[in-house]
Design a protein around this motif. Structure first.
Motif, PDB file in Angstrom:
ATOM      1  N   PHE A  21       0.663  -3.374  -5.671  1.00 56.67           N
ATOM      2  CA  PHE A  21       0.835  -1.953  -5.381  1.00 56.67           C
ATOM      3  C   PHE A  21       1.314  -1.292  -6.671  1.00 56.67           C
ATOM      4  O   PHE A  21       2.366  -1.645  -7.194  1.00 56.67           O
ATOM      5  N   PHE A  37      -6.122  -2.563  -4.291  1.00 56.76           N
ATOM      6  CA  PHE A  37      -5.334  -1.355  -4.524  1.00 56.76           C
ATOM      7  C   PHE A  37      -6.099  -0.519  -5.541  1.00 56.76           C
ATOM      8  O   PHE A  37      -6.422  -1.008  -6.631  1.00 56.76           O
ATOM      9  N   ASP A  68       4.400  -1.404   1.077  1.00 57.67           N
ATOM     10  CA  ASP A  68       3.956  -0.070   0.672  1.00 57.67           C
ATOM     11  C   ASP A  68       5.200   0.642   0.156  1.00 57.67           C
ATOM     12  O   ASP A  68       6.138   0.871   0.909  1.00 57.67           O
ATOM     13  N   CYS A  77      -0.331   0.384   5.302  1.00 55.57           N
ATOM     14  CA  CYS A  77      -0.728   1.359   4.288  1.00 55.57           C
ATOM     15  C   CYS A  77      -0.408   2.734   4.856  1.00 55.57           C
ATOM     16  O   CYS A  77      -0.923   3.097   5.919  1.00 55.57           O
ATOM     17  N   TYR A  84     -10.876  -2.540   1.891  1.00 55.01           N
ATOM     18  CA  TYR A  84     -10.253  -3.552   2.736  1.00 55.01           C
ATOM     19  C   TYR A  84     -10.912  -4.895   2.471  1.00 55.01           C
ATOM     20  O   TYR A  84     -11.954  -4.989   1.798  1.00 55.01           O
ATOM     21  N   LYS A 141       0.476  -5.861   6.707  1.00 55.21           N
ATOM     22  CA  LYS A 141      -0.091  -5.085   5.612  1.00 55.21           C
ATOM     23  C   LYS A 141      -0.190  -3.589   5.951  1.00 55.21           C
ATOM     24  O   LYS A 141      -1.251  -3.047   6.173  1.00 55.21           O
ATOM     25  N   PHE A 192      -6.451  -0.532   2.477  1.00 48.41           N
ATOM     26  CA  PHE A 192      -5.831   0.379   1.518  1.00 48.41           C
ATOM     27  C   PHE A 192      -6.580   1.702   1.586  1.00 48.41           C
ATOM     28  O   PHE A 192      -7.797   1.749   1.357  1.00 48.41           O
ATOM     29  N   TYR A 247      -7.038   5.830   0.541  1.00 51.09           N
ATOM     30  CA  TYR A 247      -6.817   6.725  -0.592  1.00 51.09           C
ATOM     31  C   TYR A 247      -7.537   8.039  -0.332  1.00 51.09           C
ATOM     32  O   TYR A 247      -8.683   8.056   0.128  1.00 51.09           O
ATOM     33  N   SER A 293       0.843  -1.185   0.000  1.00 56.71           N
ATOM     34  CA  SER A 293       0.000   0.000   0.000  1.00 56.71           C
ATOM     35  C   SER A 293       0.868   1.220   0.000  1.00 56.71           C
ATOM     36  O   SER A 293       2.061   1.116  -0.019  1.00 56.71           O
TER      37      SER A 293
END
Length: 679
Positions: free
Chosen positions: A271, A212, A328, A94, A167, A92, A154, A156, A16
Motif C-alpha cells: 500500500f 495497488f 488500508d 479497501c 483484483y 483485505k 483494490f 481507485y 488498500s
C-alpha cells in the motif's frame, strides 16, 4: 479450513486505501484546536479571610496546550464473518471516503462450505469508517483466469464517476493473476474487463497478486506481489508501469525483496502513499511462513528503490493472534487510520485502529474573566483580553481587588475566546472560596493617670494664670508571639493518629503538606505518608496516600517525612522506615518525585543504626543543600536507657553515602532530658 489457497497464492493479507483522485496522504485536516486549562489549585487569593475594605491579590495560572504523546487506539473487529460466501473468512479491506462523507469498503469473503476456493468480493458502507453495514456481493468468481476465485480488491477513482477495480483472479491451476473491472454507479455494479497483468516472468513465476495502483498524473504505477512456489512458498513486491490506462503494463521487476528479519519468506500486500519526499509503503511481512505477520514500512524517492524502516503496526488483541495483514492506511490530520485483517486461528475478520501521532503544544491567546459568586456580567470583577499562553507552558494573570460585603463568597476564573479554538471546555474554569470578615473600628489603648496631669503652680492666688499640662500615653501594641489556630487537619473515625507535618510553600503561594498517618494505633506498625493541600496554610484539604510502606527496612511502616525541592525542580523526601532486627528499628530512606510530589520513586535506605550516636535507630531527618554540601540533622535513638539526641551527617553528592559526625546536640537541658529530637 480454507487457508490452503492463501498458501498457494502467497498469503491472505493486504493493504488498500481511501482515495478520491488517487492515493491521498491527508483527508480533511482536523480543526486547529488547543486545550487550555485551569484548576482550582491554580486560582489563589492572597488572603482568604480578609476584612471588609482590605485589598487582596487574586492570581490565576493558565496552563497552555500540552504536547500529546503518540498513542494507538484499537477498536477491534469492525466487520465480522457471517452471511453466504463470507461466513468463514473476510479479509483485505479497501476503503474510499465518498463525496457525501460516508465510507464504502470492498473486501474478499470465503464461505464455510468445505471448498478450498471460490472467494468472492463484497461491499459494505459506514457513516464514520467504524460502524459498518454489509451490502452484499458485488463480484463473483468465474471467467477466464478467475475460475476458482476473485479476491484482494483494490478500488481507485479520480472523479467519483468511473471506479476502477484491480483484483486477484485464481485460475484452474490455482495461479494468481491480476484482473480488472469498472463501475459507474459508485462501486456497486461492476463489469469485468478481463486479464490486466499475468504471471510468468522472473519476478512473478507462480503468480501475480495483491495489486495497488496509483496515477501520478503522467504514469500509472502498479505495485503487486510476485508469487514463488516452493518450500516454503514466497512473495516479493514487484512494480509495473504504463503511460496510458488502456496500454499493457511494463514490468520493472522486484522492488522489495523478502530478505528482512520480518518479511522472510513473504513480503506482500503493498500500500503506497506519495509524499513530498517520494513515497512510503505499508506492506505485510510474514516471518516465518506460518506467522506471525505484521504491517511493515518502507520509504522510497522514486517508488523503485526502497529502504525498509521496520514494523509499523503489529497485533496485540486476542482476536488477532499475532496475525495482522492487508492494511488500508490513511493519514487524517495527525491520525493514522488502519483498516486491516486479523486472524485468530479460526476466522479472519476486518479490524480498525487509529494511531494518534505525537503533537507539540500550540501557542494560543485567550480572555480570562473573574467573577464573584456567579458567572454573570454584573458579577464580573476583572477581565483581561488577548492573554498569551505558550504551548507546554503557563501564564499568570493577577489583579488587586477590594474585598466587599462580609460573608462567604466564591471567586471564579473563566477562560474563553481562545485562538486557536478550545477543544475541551470542561477544564476552563476554577473556583476558590473567600470569607470576608465584617469591618470594625480600630481599637487602641490610650491611657493617662494622675501623675500625668500637672499644674505650673499647685497653689495659685485667686486670679493668677497657671498652666495645666496632661501627658497622654499612646497605644503600646503587643509583644508579638504565636497565635494558635487550633487543629487544622483532624483525624477521621478510622484513623488513630496524624502527625509530623512537612510543609512546602510553592511559587504560586499555595501550600503542600506531607504527614504521617497511622490507622492502627501501634507505636511501631502501620505508618504511611499522606498528602494535603492548602491555599493559606490553615485550611487544608486531604489528598490521600502519597507513599506506602513495604520495601526492605520499612516492612512495618513509613513516616516522619521531610520534603524539599532541589534547584533542578526535583522533589526529594527523606522519611523513616520501620523495620525489625532484634526489635523495631528506625532507618532513614530517600524517595524522589518528578511530578510535583504526586508520585514517588523510592531510592532505598540511606542511613541505618549502630553507631554510638544512634545505636537503635535513625529518625526525624531534616535535610538542606548549602555551599555545595548536603546536610542532614536527625535523631539518634538509644533504647537503653531510653533517650534520643540530635545527630548530624553530610555528603557532597546525592549518590554518595552519608558521613556521620555524631551527636551535635545533647539531651542535657532543663526541657530536653531524656529526649531532644526532630530537628
Amino acid at each position: 479450513m480454507k487457508l490452503g489457497l492463501v498458501a498457494v497464492v502467497g498469503l491472505v493479507m493486504v493493504i488498500s486505501g481511501i482515495f478520491s483522485a488517487g492515493p491521498v496522504a491527508e483527508e480533511t485536516p482536523l480543526m486547529d484546536t488547543v486545550d487550555l486549562s485551569i484548576s482550582d489549585m491554580d486560582l489563589v487569593v492572597s488572603n482568604q479571610n480578609p476584612t471588609e475594605g482590605d485589598t487582596v491579590t487574586i492570581e490565576a495560572t493558565i496552563h497552555g496546550d500540552q504536547s500529546q504523546d503518540a498513542q494507538t487506539i484499537r477498536y477491534g473487529p469492525v466487520i465480522d464473518v457471517g452471511g453466504t460466501g463470507q461466513d468463514l473468512h473476510i479479509f483485505k479491506p479497501c476503503v474510499i471516503k465518498m463525496p457525501n462523507g460516508t465510507y464504502r469498503m470492498w473486501y474478499a469473503g470465503d464461505g464455510d462450505d468445505g471448498m478450498t476456493y471460490y472467494h468472492r468480493i463484497f461491499t459494505a458502507t459506514s457513516p464514520d469508517g467504524i460502524s459498518w453495514v454489509k451490502q452484499g456481493m458485488v463480484l463473483d468468481y468465474g471467467g477466464s483466469g478467475q475460475e476458482h476465485g476473485v479476491l484482494y480488491p483494490f478500488v481507485y477513482t479520480e472523479d467519483f464517476v468511473t471506479y476502477h477495480m484491480w483484483y486477484t483472479g485464481i485460475n484452474y491451476g490455482n495461479h494468481a493473476n491480476i484482473q480488472k473491472a469498472i463501475s459507474y454507479d459508485g462501486g456497486i455494479t461492476w463489469t469485468k474487463q478481463g486479464l490486466d497483468l499475468n504471471y510468468g516472468s522472473s519476478s512473478d513465476p507462480s503468480g501475480a497478486s495483491y495489486p495497488f495502483v496509483y496515477h501520478d498524473g503522467s504514469i500509472w504505477h502498479m505495485w503487486y506481489a510476485g508469487v514463488f512456489w516452493g518450500s516454503p512458498n514466497q512473495c516479493r513486491i514487484a512494480h509495473a508501469h504504463k503511460a496510458i490506462l488502456d496500454d499493457a503494463w511494463t514490468k520493472d521487476g522486484i522492488v522489495i525483496d523478502n530478505d528482512g528479519p520480518y518479511d522472510y519468506p513473504s513480503a506482500a500486500y503493498p500500500f503506497v502513499i506519495p509524499n513530498d519526499e517520494g513515497y512510503e509503503m505499508y506492506y505485510t511481512g510474514y516471518a516465518p511462513y506460518t506467522g506471525p505477520s505484521r504491517i511493515l514500512h518502507a520509504l522510497s524517492d522514486d517508488g523503485l528503490s526502497w529502504t525498509k524502516s521496520g514494523i509499523a503496526f503489529e497485533g496485540t488483541l486476542p482476536e488477532e493472534y499475532n496475525f495482522i495483514s492487508m492494511a488500508d492506511v490513511k493519514y487524517a490530520g495527525g491520525i493514522v487510520k488502519y483498516w486491516y485483517t486479523g486472524y485468530d486461528g479460526s476466522h479472519q475478520r476486518i479490524f480498525y485502529a487509529e494511531e494518534i501521532q505525537e503533537a507539540p503544544g500550540q501557542d494560543a491567546t485567550c480572555t480570562v474573566s473573574f467573577y464573584v459568586d456567579d458567572i454573570l456580567p454584573g458579577n464580573m470583577i476583572h477581565q483581561e483580553n488577548g492573554v498569551s499562553v505558550p504551548g507546554d507552558g503557563v501564564t499568570t494573570v493577577s489583579f488587586n481587588w477590594a474585598a466587599e460585603l462580609a460573608g462567604a463568597h466564591e471567586i471564579m476564573a473563566v477562560i474563553s475566546d481562545s485562538i486557536p479554538a478550545e477543544i475541551d471546555l470542561s477544564n476552563n474554569d476554577a473556583l476558590v472560596t473567600i470569607n470576608i470578615q465584617e469591618g470594625q473600628n480600630q481599637i487602641v489603648d490610650l491611657f493617662i493617670d494622675d501623675q500625668d496631669l500637672c499644674l505650673s503652680n499647685p497653689a495659685p492666688t485667686q486670679g493668677e494664670t497657671i498652666t495645666i499640662g496632661a501627658t497622654v500615653h499612646g497605644d503600646t501594641g503587643n509583644d508579638g508571639g504565636w497565635q494558635k489556630h487550633g487543629v487544622v487537619i483532624d483525624i477521621e473515625p478510622d484513623e488513630y493518629r496524624i502527625a509530623y507535618p512537612s510543609v512546602l510553600k510553592l511559587d504560586n503561594g499555595t501550600y503542600m503538606m506531607w504527614y504521617q498517618h497511622d490507622d492502627d494505633g501501634s507505636e511501631s506498625y502501620g505508618y504511611r505518608i499522606y498528602r494535603a493541600f492548602s491555599y493559606d496554610g490553615i485550611n487544608w484539604n486531604k489528598q490521600g496516600l502519597a507513599l506506602d510502606y513495604g520495601n526492605a527496612y520499612e516492612q512495618h511502616g513509613a513516616g516522619k517525612p521531610y520534603v524539599m525541592i532541589a534547584d533542578d525542580g526535583v522533589y526529594h523526601m527523606w522519611y523513616v522506615g520501620i523495620g525489625y532486627s532484634g526489635g523495631y528499628r528506625y532507618y532513614i530512606h530517600h524517595a524522589v518525585s518528578y511530578d510535583l510530589g504526586d508520585t514517588w520513586t523510592k531510592l532505598g535506605k540511606e542511613l541505618g543504626f549502630g553507631t554510638s550516636a544512634d545505636p537503635d535507630g535513625s529518625t526525624g531527618p531534616h535535610v538542606i543543600y548549602k555551599d555545595g554540601t548536603w546536610h542532614m540533622w536527625y535523631t539518634g535513638v538509644d533504647w537503653t536507657p531510653g533517650q534520643t539526641k540530635i545527630c548530624y551527617a553530610h555528603k557532597t553528592s546525592l549518590s554518595d553515602p552519608w558521613i556521620r559526625e555524631g551527636v551535635v546536640m545533647e539531651n542535657d537541658g532543663t526541657y530536653d532530658n531524656p529526649h531532644t529530637y526532630y530537628p
